[in-house]
Design an enzyme around this catalytic site. Structure first.
Site, PDB file in Angstrom:
ATOM      1  CD  GLN A  69      -3.232  -0.803   0.615  1.00  0.00           C
ATOM      2  OE1 GLN A  69      -3.487   0.360   0.289  1.00  0.00           O
ATOM      3  NE2 GLN A  69      -4.119  -1.774   0.470  1.00  0.00           N
ATOM      4  N   GLY A 157       8.583  -3.244   0.339  1.00  0.00           N
ATOM      5  CA  GLY A 157       7.710  -3.280  -0.822  1.00  0.00           C
ATOM      6  C   GLY A 157       8.539  -3.720  -2.010  1.00  0.00           C
ATOM      7  N   GLY A 168      12.283  -2.397  -2.752  1.00  0.00           N
ATOM      8  CA  GLY A 168      13.066  -2.888  -1.627  1.00  0.00           C
ATOM      9  C   GLY A 168      12.547  -2.508  -0.265  1.00  0.00           C
ATOM     10  CB  CYS A 186       1.910  -0.461   5.275  1.00  0.00           C
ATOM     11  SG  CYS A 186       3.652   0.035   5.176  1.00  0.00           S
TER      12      CYS A 186
END
Length: 222
Positions: A69, A157, A168, A186
């Site tokens: 997210q 992510g 990363g 997130c």
């Protein structure tokens, strides 16, 4: 693994460069690790929902092809982009995420801080009332207040294309944390974001970046 320190660089051209690197590489291309800081920016993953950006203000919001997210990047945060051939490494995505998290835990350990995993929520978390102790997080958490007493200090992510990873992780060192109040970090409403400075750890961003690179080199080898 070739380490490329990029210093402070804009997010969008860095994103485009690592995507181009990944699309062009083959089985002989050496793995690389890019380390940088970004100017203030919100980034949305593929699962990102617009309602999780509460008030972007003047900070740009960039849609990306990574998982997850919305998160925030800004000065005082170490961002690491491992560009790794997972097939050559002999691992799958689940193991890769575990190794990234383990490198973060070991980096925090170098600072005397105890990092924790939370099932189903990639990243590394701290016990706000005892970030230096070794007791476990509450399990199961209180369903009414699942994030009570917990702070997120590092986010993950990633994107994997043809067994090649990019995007990363980000570790908060000494930031202006107020932009995190403009989002549900997130995708989690009520989740508090912290950095090392806010828990009383004074350490340089370059020192943390060097430690993180060292641990990533250890965990991202066969």
């Amino acid at each position: 693994m070739l380490i490329r320190p990029l210093a402070r660089c804009d997010y969008l051209p860095t994103y485009e460069a690592m995507r181009a690197f990944t699309e062009a590489r083959d089985e002989h291309t050496p793995d690389e690790l890019w380390l940088c800081e970004h100017p203030p920016v919100f980034t949305q993953g593929l699962a990102g929902k617009a309602e999780h950006v509460l008030d972007a203000g003047g900070i740009p919001v960039i849609a990306t092809n990574r998982g997850g997210q919305v998160t925030y990047h800004g000065p005082g945060q170490v961002v690491a982009y491992p560009l790794v051939d997972l097939r050559r490494l002999g691992i799958y995505v689940k193991e890769y995420v575990f190794r990234l998290e383990q490198a973060l835990i070991k980096t925090l350990e170098d600072c005397g801080v105890t990092g924790h995993r939370v099932a189903g929520a990639p990243g590394i978390y701290l016990k706000l009332d005892d970030p230096f102790g070794h007791t476990r997080l509450p399990s199961p958490p209180d369903p009414r207040e699942p994030w009570r007493g917990i702070g997120k200090v590092a986010a993950l992510g990633i994107k994997v294309s043809r067994h090649h990873s990019y995007h990363g992780l980000a570790l908060n060192v000494a930031m202006d944390l107020s932009p995190f109040d403009r989002i549900n970090p997130c995708g989690y409403a009520g989740l508090r974001t912290v950095d090392l400075r806010s828990i009383g750890v004074e350490v340089g961003v370059a020192d943390v970046a060097a430690a993180l690179a060292r641990h990533l080199q250890v965990y991202l080898q066969r």
